[in-house]
Scaffold this motif. Structure first.
Motif, PDB file in Angstrom:
ATOM      1  N   MET A  53      -1.819  58.836  26.680  1.00 46.91           N
ATOM      2  CA  MET A  53      -0.933  59.767  27.363  1.00 46.91           C
ATOM      3  C   MET A  53      -0.859  60.932  26.234  1.00 46.91           C
ATOM      4  N   ARG A  54      -0.562  62.096  26.792  1.00 50.48           N
ATOM      5  CA  ARG A  54      -0.621  63.338  25.794  1.00 50.48           C
ATOM      6  C   ARG A  54       0.727  63.358  25.124  1.00 50.48           C
ATOM      7  N   GLU A  55       1.790  62.609  25.371  1.00 46.70           N
ATOM      8  CA  GLU A  55       3.230  63.057  24.851  1.00 46.70           C
ATOM      9  C   GLU A  55       3.469  62.317  23.648  1.00 46.70           C
ATOM     10  N   ALA A  56       3.379  60.911  23.105  1.00 43.55           N
ATOM     11  CA  ALA A  56       2.083  60.479  23.398  1.00 43.55           C
ATOM     12  C   ALA A  56       2.094  58.943  23.140  1.00 43.55           C
ATOM     13  N   LYS A  57       1.339  58.169  23.987  1.00 42.35           N
ATOM     14  CA  LYS A  57       1.578  56.890  23.852  1.00 42.35           C
ATOM     15  C   LYS A  57       0.344  56.086  24.683  1.00 42.35           C
ATOM     16  N   VAL A  58       0.153  54.972  24.463  1.00 45.78           N
ATOM     17  CA  VAL A  58      -1.088  54.141  25.235  1.00 45.78           C
ATOM     18  C   VAL A  58      -0.380  53.366  26.263  1.00 45.78           C
ATOM     19  N   THR A  59      -0.554  53.259  27.436  1.00 44.56           N
ATOM     20  CA  THR A  59       0.038  52.480  28.449  1.00 44.56           C
ATOM     21  C   THR A  59      -1.146  51.699  29.296  1.00 44.56           C
ATOM     22  N   ARG A  60      -0.927  50.341  29.314  1.00 49.02           N
ATOM     23  CA  ARG A  60      -1.831  49.302  29.846  1.00 49.02           C
ATOM     24  C   ARG A  60      -1.317  49.123  31.237  1.00 49.02           C
ATOM     25  N   TYR A  61      -2.145  49.310  32.197  1.00 46.18           N
ATOM     26  CA  TYR A  61      -2.037  48.912  33.614  1.00 46.18           C
ATOM     27  C   TYR A  61      -2.913  47.618  34.134  1.00 46.18           C
ATOM     28  N   SER A  62      -2.439  46.745  34.982  1.00 45.88           N
ATOM     29  CA  SER A  62      -3.276  45.873  35.720  1.00 45.88           C
ATOM     30  C   SER A  62      -4.423  46.442  36.476  1.00 45.88           C
ATOM     31  N   LYS A  63      -5.338  45.706  36.909  1.00 50.81           N
ATOM     32  CA  LYS A  63      -6.463  46.207  37.498  1.00 50.81           C
ATOM     33  C   LYS A  63      -5.758  46.635  39.030  1.00 50.81           C
ATOM     34  N   THR A  64      -4.622  46.142  39.355  1.00 53.19           N
ATOM     35  CA  THR A  64      -3.952  46.481  40.610  1.00 53.19           C
ATOM     36  C   THR A  64      -3.189  47.818  40.462  1.00 53.19           C
ATOM     37  N   GLY A  65      -2.890  48.282  39.285  1.00 51.46           N
ATOM     38  CA  GLY A  65      -2.230  49.375  38.763  1.00 51.46           C
ATOM     39  C   GLY A  65      -0.752  49.176  38.539  1.00 51.46           C
ATOM     40  N   LYS A  66      -0.464  47.995  38.340  1.00 48.05           N
ATOM     41  CA  LYS A  66       0.861  47.601  37.850  1.00 48.05           C
ATOM     42  C   LYS A  66       1.040  47.906  36.517  1.00 48.05           C
ATOM     43  N   GLU A  67       2.209  48.659  35.730  1.00 49.54           N
ATOM     44  CA  GLU A  67       2.428  48.979  34.503  1.00 49.54           C
ATOM     45  C   GLU A  67       2.766  47.590  33.753  1.00 49.54           C
ATOM     46  N   ILE A  68       2.046  47.333  32.646  1.00 50.41           N
ATOM     47  CA  ILE A  68       2.383  45.944  31.995  1.00 50.41           C
ATOM     48  C   ILE A  68       2.567  46.083  30.465  1.00 50.41           C
ATOM     49  N   GLN A  69       2.255  47.202  30.027  1.00 48.56           N
ATOM     50  CA  GLN A  69       2.451  47.448  28.382  1.00 48.56           C
ATOM     51  C   GLN A  69       2.579  48.883  28.108  1.00 48.56           C
ATOM     52  N   ASN A  70       3.358  49.368  27.130  1.00 52.57           N
ATOM     53  CA  ASN A  70       3.530  50.616  26.554  1.00 52.57           C
ATOM     54  C   ASN A  70       3.518  50.528  25.135  1.00 52.57           C
ATOM     55  N   ILE A  71       2.532  51.208  24.285  1.00 52.26           N
ATOM     56  CA  ILE A  71       2.326  51.285  23.143  1.00 52.26           C
ATOM     57  C   ILE A  71       2.591  52.513  22.429  1.00 52.26           C
ATOM     58  N   GLN A  72       3.847  52.639  21.632  1.00 61.49           N
ATOM     59  CA  GLN A  72       4.185  54.007  21.234  1.00 61.49           C
ATOM     60  C   GLN A  72       4.427  54.049  19.568  1.00 61.49           C
TER      61      GLN A  72
END
Length: 568
Positions: free
Chosen positions: A422-441
């Motif tokens: 993400m530009r603002e800035a972080k890395v987000t992990r989603y499951s293969k179904t699109g569910k947000e499961i992790q944010n790394i900042q």
């Protein structure tokens, strides 16, 4: 646990033939003689008329010998017969006795062998299925513990942020209300001041009138009688000010709690942990020889591959529909997805023919990724959305990223998770179904890990590797989001672009400053400049490695994608 002599023999380097002094490999076994045999002795053994009906099998298919056990009634005799009627083991003397006359009997050794095979099978299930699966579930639980802790910490952080936001709003509104009280007070005081001035003027008027009346009273009667009658002005009327009244807000603790959000566990059915079925454990035994060879080749790939002494150019693709090649994704069929800095995203076949073209808001970023099922996932940072393209070219909206602008994306080859920079800035992990499961900042010290993660990939050990344009570094965290290392190049300046990893865990990254491709080990150690102008590369910007370990390189000033071999 005690072991039989046969089991001890099985643990040797090889089984010794049990016929006389033969020392050859006893790979066969006579179930009647209970002896291991080599192939030559097995053939000789069968030639004897006495042995022609003996059951000779491979050693691992042998019947286990009945352990010696003395009869309780006849201590000098061994038990080796089973009476079905009495459901009890017998010796020969018991068998010949009158007590069991007319009963049906079985060979106790046969029963023992069957039972042994049965319990050995159950023991094998424990070792090969139940224990490994249980350990997997324990590992799964540990990962859930870690994930729950992270989620709860994120919730606590969100709660504090919400509370701080509410406090700021309360302070802002309170400040405005207090300012309004000053305005109201000023207006009321001005009104009262005006009334005070009115009475000051009236008092002055009364003073003047008093002087005139005193003057008249001091004159002669004739003058007093001839003077005009003076009329006094009435006292001016004024109104008392109506003071404002403050009505306290009608709220309680529950109202504040609702404003700050609600924390609860969703009323959904918990997802059961996946337990690999028993059948799946034995499936490999049913593979054909060709399938077993292919499986072995795949599993041995990592051991057999190594860095080649030179990099070899394999082929080139001239990609229509793009001005340059800032990012390249190769799918399982060998087809290419290529994007340029103007938001053109195209798909070509193996001959370079245009199959599909999409207009996005992407620029010089790794904003698309091939999926395990042969499709594609790409981001649109201006719309703040992530789209999925199925193998049959159907485009669907997949994920909305809220206030965050997605600029880079990678589909995990390990578990199908989707990693988004993400530009603002972080890395987000989603499951293969699109569910947000992790944010790394942030790292463990609370420092921001990213500024502009414009390219992203995943290594074979689960590490998340990003090229950060504004940090001038490759930033690598483990799968839990803990910072492992940052790579900042080999010179005074370094500007990373396209990044990928290979089956050996190497990290390959393009450097905008030196116009080269760097090769790193899994821990960020610099290994070599793998591509430079000497190999015909001028301005490398995008890289990816396909399932055949081919390295695809896209460049800034041409729409040609070049393919290289660097592993052997």
């Amino acid at each position: 646990m005690a072991t039989t002599s046969d089991e001890q023999a099985a643990g040797q380097h090889y089984l010794v033939c049990g016929i006389q002094d033969c020392q050859r490999n006893g790979q066969f076994y006579c179930n009647d003689c209970h002896q291991p045999m080599c192939e030559q002795c097995k053939d000789e053994h069968r030639k004897s008329p006495n042995n022609k009906n003996h059951d000779i099998v491979l050693y691992r298919q042998r019947k286990h010998r009945l352990p010696k056990e003395k009869c309780k009634l006849h201590p000098t005799k061994n038990v080796d017969i089973f009476c079905r009627e009495c459901n009890t083991p017998l010796c020969l003397k018991c068998f010949l006795g009158k007590e069991h006359k007319g009963h049906e009997f079985d060979d106790l050794e046969e029963i023992y062998a069957e039972k042994y095979a049965l319990w050995q099978g159950e023991f094998s299930k424990i070792q090969k299925y139940f224990l490994p699966r249980s350990e997997d579930l324990k590992t799964d639980i540990k990962e859930d513990v870690t994930e729950i802790k992270k989620i709860m910490e994120c919730i606590r952080t969100s709660m504090k942020t919400e509370a701080e936001s509410l406090k700021n709003l309360v302070d802002e509104v309170t400040s405005e209300k207090i300012k309004h009280t000053h305005t109201m007070e000023k207006s009321l005081l001005q009104m009262l001041k005006s009334q005070e001035t009115t009475y000051n003027d009236y008092i002055k008027y009364l003073g003047k009138m008093s002087e005139k009346f005193q003057e008249y009273l001091s004159t002669t009667n004739q003058k007093l009688l001839s003077s005009k009658v003076l009329k006094l002005k009435t006292i001016p009327e004024t109104s008392k000010p109506v003071p404002p009244v403050f009505t306290p807000g009608q709220f309680n603790r529950d109202d504040v709690a609702k404003i700050l959000g609600i924390l609860n566990i969703p009323n959904t059915e918990p997802e059961k942990r996946k337990i690999q079925p028993m059948e799946a454990v034995s499936t490999p035994m049913k593979f054909t020889e060709k399938q077993m060879e292919q499986s072995k080749e795949k599993s041995d790939t990592k051991q057999t591959l190594s860095l080649s002494s030179s990099v070899t150019k394999v082929r080139e693709y001239s990609v229509p529909g793009v001005n340059n090649a800032f990012h390249v994704s190769a799918d399982k069929s060998g087809r290419l997805w290529v994007s340029d800095w103007r938001g053109n995203l195209v798909q070509t076949d193996l001959q370079g023919n245009l199959l599909q073209k999409i207009q996005t808001s992407g620029e010089d970023e790794g904003y698309h990724t091939a999926t395990q099922d042969g499709g594609l996932i790409y981001t649109d940072r201006d719309k703040k959305k992530i789209y999925r393209i199925t193998p049959d070219r159907k485009i669907t909206e997949f994920i909305k990223t809220g206030d965050w602008r997605p600029v880079s994306v990678h589909s995990s080859r390990i578990n199908g998770d989707i990693l988004v920079g993400m530009r603002e800035a972080k890395v987000t992990r989603y499951s293969k179904t699109g569910k947000e499961i992790q944010n790394i900042q942030r790292d463990n010290q609370g420092q921001e890990l990213y500024k502009y993660p414009h390219y992203i990939t995943e290594n074979t050990n689960g590490d998340i590797c990003t090229s950060d344009y504004d940090k001038d570094a490759v930033v690598v965290v483990n799968k839990s989001g803990q910072h492992r290392f940052s790579y900042t190049g080999q010179g005074s300046e370094f500007c990373p672009y396209g990044i990928c990893t290979d089956v050996l865990g190497h990290i390959l990254v393009c450097d905008f400053v030196s116009d080269t491709v760097h090769l790193l080990d899994q821990n960020g150690g610099f290994l070599s400049i793998i591509l430079s102008e000497q190999q015909g590369i001028k301005r490398p910007r995008g890289v990816c490695v396909d399932d055949e370990n081919n390295l695809y390189v896209g460049q800034h000033d041409t729409n040609t994608v070049t393919v290289y071999k660097y592993l052997e």
